[in-house]
Design a protein around this motif. Structure first.
Motif, PDB file in Angstrom:
ATOM      1  N   PRO A 152       2.456  11.498  11.919  1.00 30.25           N
ATOM      2  CA  PRO A 152       1.056  11.532  11.479  1.00 30.25           C
ATOM      3  C   PRO A 152       0.375  10.182  11.706  1.00 30.25           C
ATOM      4  CG  PRO A 152       2.467  12.561   9.843  1.00 30.25           C
ATOM      5  CD  PRO A 152       3.383  11.927  10.858  1.00 30.25           C
ATOM      6  N   GLU A 153      -0.923  10.248  12.012  1.00 36.06           N
ATOM      7  CA  GLU A 153      -1.658   9.032  12.344  1.00 36.06           C
ATOM      8  C   GLU A 153      -2.692   8.643  11.295  1.00 36.06           C
ATOM      9  OE1 GLU A 153      -3.198   9.163  16.314  1.00 36.06           O
ATOM     10  OE2 GLU A 153      -1.358  10.033  17.132  1.00 36.06           O
TER      11      GLU A 153
ATOM     12  N   GLN B 245     -10.947  -5.391  -2.298  1.00 33.80           N
ATOM     13  CA  GLN B 245     -11.847  -4.834  -1.298  1.00 33.80           C
ATOM     14  C   GLN B 245     -11.212  -4.822   0.088  1.00 33.80           C
ATOM     15  OE1 GLN B 245     -14.774  -3.224  -1.670  1.00 33.80           O
ATOM     16  NE2 GLN B 245     -14.358  -3.409  -3.871  1.00 33.80           N
ATOM     17  N   ASP B 246     -10.408  -5.832   0.391  1.00 35.57           N
ATOM     18  CA  ASP B 246      -9.702  -5.860   1.670  1.00 35.57           C
ATOM     19  C   ASP B 246      -8.706  -4.706   1.758  1.00 35.57           C
ATOM     20  OD1 ASP B 246     -10.972  -8.247   2.528  1.00 35.57           O
ATOM     21  OD2 ASP B 246      -9.526  -9.447   1.410  1.00 35.57           O
ATOM     22  N   LEU B 247      -7.983  -4.483   0.685  1.00 36.46           N
ATOM     23  CA  LEU B 247      -7.021  -3.377   0.658  1.00 36.46           C
ATOM     24  C   LEU B 247      -7.736  -2.045   0.815  1.00 36.46           C
ATOM     25  CD1 LEU B 247      -4.771  -4.657  -2.271  1.00 36.46           C
ATOM     26  CD2 LEU B 247      -4.132  -4.560   0.147  1.00 36.46           C
ATOM     27  N   LEU B 248      -8.875  -1.906   0.157  1.00 40.09           N
ATOM     28  CA  LEU B 248      -9.660  -0.681   0.266  1.00 40.09           C
ATOM     29  C   LEU B 248     -10.116  -0.470   1.706  1.00 40.09           C
ATOM     30  CD1 LEU B 248     -11.050   1.750  -1.014  1.00 40.09           C
ATOM     31  CD2 LEU B 248     -12.971   0.235  -1.619  1.00 40.09           C
ATOM     32  N   ALA B 249     -10.535  -1.544   2.359  1.00 44.29           N
ATOM     33  CA  ALA B 249     -10.990  -1.436   3.746  1.00 44.29           C
ATOM     34  C   ALA B 249      -9.861  -0.993   4.669  1.00 44.29           C
ATOM     35  CB  ALA B 249     -11.568  -2.768   4.207  1.00 44.29           C
ATOM     36  N   ILE B 250      -8.644  -1.503   4.440  1.00 43.87           N
ATOM     37  CA  ILE B 250      -7.488  -1.079   5.241  1.00 43.87           C
ATOM     38  C   ILE B 250      -7.226   0.400   5.043  1.00 43.87           C
ATOM     39  CG2 ILE B 250      -4.993  -1.342   5.516  1.00 43.87           C
ATOM     40  CD1 ILE B 250      -5.395  -4.326   4.743  1.00 43.87           C
ATOM     41  N   LEU B 251      -7.264   0.845   3.798  1.00 41.22           N
ATOM     42  CA  LEU B 251      -7.047   2.277   3.518  1.00 41.22           C
ATOM     43  C   LEU B 251      -8.124   3.137   4.159  1.00 41.22           C
ATOM     44  CD1 LEU B 251      -6.021   1.996  -0.241  1.00 41.22           C
ATOM     45  CD2 LEU B 251      -4.542   2.758   1.627  1.00 41.22           C
ATOM     46  N   GLN B 252      -9.351   2.687   4.085  1.00 42.85           N
ATOM     47  CA  GLN B 252     -10.449   3.454   4.683  1.00 42.85           C
ATOM     48  C   GLN B 252     -10.277   3.547   6.200  1.00 42.85           C
ATOM     49  OE1 GLN B 252     -13.632   1.090   3.053  1.00 42.85           O
ATOM     50  NE2 GLN B 252     -14.055   2.563   1.406  1.00 42.85           N
ATOM     51  N   ALA B 253      -9.832   2.459   6.813  1.00 42.69           N
ATOM     52  CA  ALA B 253      -9.607   2.476   8.270  1.00 42.69           C
ATOM     53  C   ALA B 253      -8.465   3.407   8.628  1.00 42.69           C
ATOM     54  CB  ALA B 253      -9.318   1.059   8.750  1.00 42.69           C
ATOM     55  N   ALA B 254      -7.501   3.570   7.716  1.00 41.88           N
ATOM     56  CA  ALA B 254      -6.341   4.436   7.995  1.00 41.88           C
ATOM     57  C   ALA B 254      -6.565   5.884   7.591  1.00 41.88           C
ATOM     58  CB  ALA B 254      -5.117   3.910   7.243  1.00 41.88           C
ATOM     59  N   LEU B 255      -7.694   6.172   6.929  1.00 43.07           N
ATOM     60  CA  LEU B 255      -7.929   7.525   6.408  1.00 43.07           C
ATOM     61  C   LEU B 255      -8.089   8.547   7.543  1.00 43.07           C
ATOM     62  CD1 LEU B 255      -8.324   9.269   3.867  1.00 43.07           C
ATOM     63  CD2 LEU B 255     -10.783   8.809   4.081  1.00 43.07           C
TER      64      LEU B 255
ATOM     65  N   GLY C  55       4.169   4.107   8.913  1.00 42.88           N
ATOM     66  CA  GLY C  55       3.659   4.288  10.265  1.00 42.88           C
ATOM     67  C   GLY C  55       2.154   4.451  10.319  1.00 42.88           C
ATOM     68  N   ILE C  56       1.580   5.089   9.304  1.00 45.15           N
ATOM     69  CA  ILE C  56       0.128   5.254   9.248  1.00 45.15           C
ATOM     70  C   ILE C  56      -0.557   3.918   8.988  1.00 45.15           C
ATOM     71  CG2 ILE C  56      -1.760   6.281   7.911  1.00 45.15           C
ATOM     72  CD1 ILE C  56       0.098   8.713   7.448  1.00 45.15           C
TER      73      ILE C  56
ATOM     74  N   LEU D  12       0.822  -1.208   0.000  1.00 47.57           N
ATOM     75  CA  LEU D  12       0.000   0.000   0.000  1.00 47.57           C
ATOM     76  C   LEU D  12       0.860   1.264   0.000  1.00 47.57           C
ATOM     77  CD1 LEU D  12      -2.625  -1.268   2.573  1.00 47.57           C
ATOM     78  CD2 LEU D  12      -3.134  -0.641   0.198  1.00 47.57           C
ATOM     79  N   GLU D  13       1.958   1.239   0.753  1.00 49.33           N
ATOM     80  CA  GLU D  13       2.752   2.459   0.897  1.00 49.33           C
ATOM     81  C   GLU D  13       3.456   2.853  -0.387  1.00 49.33           C
ATOM     82  OE1 GLU D  13       5.076   5.647   1.572  1.00 49.33           O
ATOM     83  OE2 GLU D  13       6.028   3.759   0.941  1.00 49.33           O
TER      84      GLU D  13
END
Length: 400
Positions: A353-354, A390-400, A301-302, A284-285
């Motif tokens: 940043p978080e 969709q799993d990757l999208l969910a991880i990104l959404q949780a980190a947004l 870190g995010i 993702l990074e």
């Protein structure tokens, strides 16, 4: 026949560690026959006097040398070509990389291009570098990337701006000299970003799919072996050192014990991930770092806590061990979620940043980022839990 019941381990020929070990560069170069050397670094390190510290042992052993000090964050393929062209013109025989991961990655490419007259972008991928390459010594000035012991170099395609990874045992440095005193001048922010990067390397290596899940590639070997006992040993020690030393190294930059601990942790984490692998955080990074103005460490870190959360159903026991390793007390931890809590707390302590929104991400960007990450099959295959777009999208959404 493919074999899936064994693992391999790779490292350079020599690792020297400790305050003052830079002096051993004189011995290293003497044993290499006093070759003409190109030192790959950047203008900031020249200003700080670190370049001069490296040149002293080179002069002492009678090594001719030239300095290429145009290194930059996330170097481009054109910069690698420029440096290699100068090296060939000057008949350079060996390369030293001095700096953070970007400078050391650039030095790896220069070492490869001195003996392989190709476009660096043609080397993107695994096992693309012909051997032999020029002898390479790497000397880190940050405690994070582990590039001094890894077989990876990340550069940007000069035309597209896209980051690409070159993975080859041929570019793993012959010698790593890790002198923690070279990190003493590292700014607070860089120490924090580098340190969380090292933690990400160690945790991802520790949580990766087991080596037993992979079949051997007879022709090329494997870019990463998956988690295995020796990699676990390096990763566990790195995580424990980071738990003890990262916050201190950031908050008390004159604490040499903390600096030394982080320098060792980063190198051990580099050995761990360059053998066992990195997984979804890095998948993702790569795209987050290409899209937004944040460092690799900040992006890692995010994303790290949310990827750890995604792994809870399949890596609970190992996550509980991570929590224990990060703990200030020796008692074992049984709750795997506390590993996530401790990473979040550590990230807050070092003031990173978080959320992805803090580096410019918008909700409408996430689908494209997830689709791009889904193309990095090599890293997704290392994830211990099957992963869809969709799993990757969910991880990104949780980190947004």
């Amino acid at each position: 026949m493919p074999i899936s019941n064994h693992w391999s381990f790779y490292s350079g020929t020599r690792l020297a560690f400790g305050r003052g070990c830079l002096v051993t560069l004189q011995t290293v170069m003497s044993r290499l026959g006093r070759p003409k050397v190109m030192l790959v670094t950047d203008p900031v390190l020249r200003e700080l006097g670190l370049v001069e510290r490296v040149l002293e042992p080179l002069r002492a052993c009678g090594c001719q040398h030239i300095v290429f000090d145009q290194g930059e964050v996330e170097p481009s393929s054109d910069l690698a070509l420029q440096a290699a062209r100068l090296g060939r013109e000057q008949q350079v025989q060996a390369v030293i990389g001095l700096g953070g991961g970007s400078n050391m990655d650039l030095a790896k490419l220069v070492a490869a291009l001195l003996t392989n007259d190709v476009d660096p972008v043609d080397l993107f991928g695994f096992d693309t570098v012909a051997t032999p390459t020029a002898p390479l010594v790497c000397i880190p000035t940050t405690a994070g990337t582990g590039s001094e012991v890894s077989h990876a170099a990340v550069i940007k395609h000069a035309d597209t701006g896209r980051k690409g990874a070159i993975l080859s045992q041929a570019i793993r440095p012959l010698i790593a000299l890790v002198d923690p005193s070279l990190t003493d001048s590292c700014p607070r922010g860089v120490s924090a970003e580098s340190g969380i990067d090292a933690l990400t390397h160690a945790v991802e290596a520790y949580l990766a799919t087991s080596y037993e899940e992979f079949d051997e590639d007879i022709d090329h070997g494997l870019a990463y072996e998956g988690a295995h006992p020796l990699g676990d040993m390096y990763a566990e020690q790195a995580i424990a050192l980071i738990g003890r030393h990262l916050a201190r190294a950031v908050q008390e930059p004159d604490d040499h014990q903390a600096r030394d601990g982080m320098a060792l942790a980063a190198t051990l984490a580099g050995v761990a991930f360059s053998n066992c692998g990195v997984t979804l955080v890095h998948a993702l990074e790569y795209w987050v770092g290409s899209q937004y103005p944040c460092s690799h460490g900040v992006g890692n870190g995010i994303l790290l806590p949310e990827v750890m959360r995604y792994y809870l159903p399949v890596r609970g026991e190992r996550l509980a061990k991570v929590a224990s390793l990060l703990s200030e007390t020796p008692e074992p931890v049984s709750d795997p979620e506390s590993a996530i809590e401790r990473v979040v707390a550590l990230r807050r302590q070092i003031e990173l940043p978080e959320r992805l929104s803090q580096v410019g991400a918008e909700p409408e960007h996430l689908k494209k980022l997830a689709r791009s990450a889904a193309t990095l099959k090599r890293l997704l295959d290392l994830a211990p839990r099957p992963t869809t777009h969709q799993d990757l999208l969910a991880i990104l959404q949780a980190a947004l």
